[in-house]
Design an enzyme around this catalytic site. Structure first.
Site, PDB file in Angstrom:
ATOM      1  N   LYS A  38       0.876  -1.175  -0.176  1.00 11.04           N
ATOM      2  CA  LYS A  38       0.130   0.182  -0.119  1.00 11.04           C
ATOM      3  C   LYS A  38       0.832   1.224   0.050  1.00 11.04           C
ATOM      4  O   LYS A  38       2.120   1.328   0.389  1.00 11.04           O
ATOM      5  CB  LYS A  38      -0.782   0.042   1.303  1.00 11.04           C
ATOM      6  CG  LYS A  38      -0.217   0.020   2.673  1.00 11.04           C
ATOM      7  CD  LYS A  38      -1.092  -0.245   3.630  1.00 11.04           C
ATOM      8  CE  LYS A  38      -0.303  -0.365   5.148  1.00 11.04           C
ATOM      9  NZ  LYS A  38      -1.185  -1.000   6.338  1.00 11.04           N
ATOM     10  N   ARG A 135     -10.572  -0.038  14.739  1.00 10.90           N
ATOM     11  CA  ARG A 135     -10.267   0.614  13.620  1.00 10.90           C
ATOM     12  C   ARG A 135     -11.455  -0.070  12.521  1.00 10.90           C
ATOM     13  O   ARG A 135     -12.423   0.983  12.184  1.00 10.90           O
ATOM     14  CB  ARG A 135      -8.948   0.343  13.025  1.00 10.90           C
ATOM     15  CG  ARG A 135      -8.530   1.466  11.856  1.00 10.90           C
ATOM     16  CD  ARG A 135      -7.062   1.606  11.470  1.00 10.90           C
ATOM     17  NE  ARG A 135      -6.742   0.314  10.779  1.00 10.90           N
ATOM     18  CZ  ARG A 135      -5.224   0.048  10.363  1.00 10.90           C
ATOM     19  NH1 ARG A 135      -4.509   1.034  10.526  1.00 10.90           N
ATOM     20  NH2 ARG A 135      -5.076  -1.114   9.623  1.00 10.90           N
ATOM     21  N   TYR A 263      14.584  31.331   5.109  1.00  8.55           N
ATOM     22  CA  TYR A 263      13.145  32.005   5.023  1.00  8.55           C
ATOM     23  C   TYR A 263      13.413  32.292   6.681  1.00  8.55           C
ATOM     24  O   TYR A 263      13.862  31.563   7.747  1.00  8.55           O
ATOM     25  CB  TYR A 263      12.230  31.000   5.077  1.00  8.55           C
ATOM     26  CG  TYR A 263      11.859  31.109   3.395  1.00  8.55           C
ATOM     27  CD1 TYR A 263      11.798  32.200   2.842  1.00  8.55           C
ATOM     28  CD2 TYR A 263      11.694  29.703   2.880  1.00  8.55           C
ATOM     29  CE1 TYR A 263      11.395  32.429   1.443  1.00  8.55           C
ATOM     30  CE2 TYR A 263      11.371  29.724   1.468  1.00  8.55           C
ATOM     31  CZ  TYR A 263      11.276  30.986   0.873  1.00  8.55           C
ATOM     32  OH  TYR A 263      10.991  30.958  -0.554  1.00  8.55           O
ATOM     33  N   MET A 312      10.662  24.772   0.641  1.00  9.93           N
ATOM     34  CA  MET A 312       9.577  23.756  -0.017  1.00  9.93           C
ATOM     35  C   MET A 312      10.689  22.975  -0.963  1.00  9.93           C
ATOM     36  O   MET A 312      10.346  21.515  -1.188  1.00  9.93           O
ATOM     37  CB  MET A 312       8.762  24.359  -0.751  1.00  9.93           C
ATOM     38  CG  MET A 312       7.754  23.450  -1.575  1.00  9.93           C
ATOM     39  SD  MET A 312       6.572  24.481  -2.718  1.00  9.93           S
ATOM     40  CE  MET A 312       5.444  25.289  -1.473  1.00  9.93           C
TER      41      MET A 312
HETATM   42  C1  LIG Z   1      -0.248  -1.873   6.803  1.00 10.43           C
HETATM   43  C2  LIG Z   1      -1.021  -3.226   7.368  1.00 10.43           C
HETATM   44  C3  LIG Z   1      -0.154  -4.518   7.497  1.00 10.43           C
HETATM   45  C4  LIG Z   1       1.293  -4.291   7.275  1.00 10.43           C
HETATM   46  O1  LIG Z   1       1.879  -3.807   8.576  1.00 10.43           O
HETATM   47  P1  LIG Z   1       3.423  -3.803   8.911  1.00 10.43           P
HETATM   48  O2  LIG Z   1       3.371  -3.283  10.354  1.00 10.43           O
HETATM   49  O3  LIG Z   1       4.022  -2.735   7.928  1.00 10.43           O
HETATM   50  O4  LIG Z   1       4.146  -5.108   8.682  1.00 10.43           O
HETATM   51  C5  LIG Z   1      -0.930  -5.675   7.816  1.00 10.43           C
HETATM   52  N1  LIG Z   1      -2.105  -5.574   8.146  1.00 10.43           N
HETATM   53  C6  LIG Z   1      -2.824  -4.646   7.766  1.00 10.43           C
HETATM   54  C7  LIG Z   1      -4.182  -4.804   8.184  1.00 10.43           C
HETATM   55  C8  LIG Z   1      -2.497  -3.323   7.624  1.00 10.43           C
HETATM   56  O5  LIG Z   1      -3.233  -2.489   7.198  1.00 10.43           O
END
Ligand SMILES: *Cc1c(COP(=O)(O)O)cnc(C)c1O
Length: 368
Positions: A38, A135, A263, A312
């Site tokens: 992701k 969550r 700045y 920036m």
């Molecule tokens: C991002 C995520 C992971 C990976 O977690 P890490 O700590 O980066 O290994 C695993 N499961 C879910 C549901 C996540 O959102």
């Protein structure tokens, strides 16, 4: 247009392979592995990472649908789980053969409607249960609702049931994590008794893989560890560095005592000195919070502290004691310790630091 920026995030695919093997060595032979790519592969390059390891993994996961679509567009055919699909994206998700995590009745009924409309046959879905992170996820009490809606529905097939640990990296929260694992085992048993079968079960992220081998179940979900970070210096030391960040010197200034730099006149010199302006700033992901000497860069093997405020697109560093010239390479980091240091100085964690590196920075893939 191809990104030709001099400021470069280098991604070492050999290290990715090493880190994957390291985590696989912690698993039982038949435990599957899902790799989380992701957020552009934790700020690196999701497509290149996925391409390089697709033969060695069972699943990929992304957070949002369009992240999965870009993997499919690049030719990745491995199953891809979408961890946080939005109802308005479910059609796009299914047309790209992505597998949704269904975590509440809103997204579940949205997907069932789509599955019915399109007459899907046994489309793989994943059910997430909340065991304490609060969550996303159903609760164990939703099992009757799930059974009613899913057990005789041939449009879908439940490919997995999973949960997520809230504090797997934190030894002080071991009891809490063990409680989550117990709760998940109960969910697994309740599911089995209601549905009459047990789908693939999974719970562990990177730190879970390391700290809770008893909770690997049928699959683990590897994220940050693949990218070289294990949330503990001892484990991180066993991983190889994947991500390095480089830029160059654009200009050098001789600064007199009493002059200011940057700045808001953020730095005021009290002696004659030399500054270098380098081609990276907060729009590239270097936050202002590491300005004013809280962060440093490395030029010709010497440390150059950041002078004044990060701009920036640029920042200025102290090269008074460094022999260097315009065009010389500047290393922001080429090892995990420095990333962890930067993150700490910025009051954050490696996850946030890595994912903040913006798309303006060129990605350079290396593989020997
Ligand atoms: C991002 C995520 C992971 C990976 O977690 P890490 O700590 O980066 O290994 C695993 N499961 C879910 C549901 C996540 O959102």
């Amino acid at each position: 247009m191809k990104n030709n920026h001099v400021t470069t995030l280098q991604i070492d695919l050999n290290s990715v392979g090493h880190n994957l093997d390291y985590f696989k060595s912690k698993l039982k032979n038949n435990t599957k592995i899902l790799v989380v790519v992701k957020a552009f592969g934790y700020g690196s390059d999701a497509v290149e990472i996925a391409k390089s390891i697709q033969e060695q993994v069972d699943y990929f996961a992304v957070a949002y649908t369009h992240e999965g679509v870009s993997l499919r567009s690049a030719g990745i055919t491995t199953p891809i789980m979408v961890l946080h699909p939005q109802v308005e994206n479910l059609e796009l998700l299914a047309s790209n053969n992505l597998e949704p995590n269904l975590y509440n009745s809103f997204v579940l009924s949205g997907f069932l409607e789509l599955a019915k409309k399109n007459n899907f046959q046994k489309y793989p879905i994943h059910l997430k249960f909340n065991t304490g992170l609060n969550r996303l996820g159903f609760s164990e009490n939703d099992m009757d609702y799930l059974h009613e809606n899913l057990s005789t529905n041939n449009h879908i097939s439940i490919a997995s049931v999973f949960s997520h640990l809230a504090a797997s990296e934190d030894e002080k929260e071991r009891l809490f994590s063990l409680g989550q694992i117990e709760c998940f085992k109960n969910i697994k048993n309740t599911f089995q008794s209601k549905f009459g079968f047990t789908p693939m079960c999974h719970m562990c992220n990177t730190s879970g893989i390391i700290n809770y081998p008893e909770a690997h179940f049928d699959m683990v979900r590897l994220g940050i560890g693949l990218y070289g970070f294990a949330n503990h210096p001892k484990e991180t030391a066993k991983l190889k560095n994947v991500i390095s960040l480089y830029t160059v010197i654009s200009q050098i200034h001789e600064i007199n005592s009493g002059e200011s730099i940057g700045y808001n006149r953020g730095y005021k010199s009290t002696k004659a000195m030399k500054s270098a302006t380098i081609a990276i700033g907060h729009a590239d992901g270097i936050p202002r919070s590491v300005g004013n000497g809280k962060g440093f860069v490395t030029i010709n093997e010497k440390k150059a502290p950041i002078l004044g405020n990060v701009c920036m697109d640029m920042m200025m560093v102290d090269i008074s004691k460094i022999d260097c010239k315009v065009g010389d390479q500047v290393i922001l980091y080429d090892n995990q310790e420095t990333v962890v240091y930067f993150a700490k100085q910025a009051n954050t964690i490696s996850y946030e630091w890595l994912t903040a590196i913006s798309q303006r920075v060129r990605r350079l893939i290396v593989k020997s």
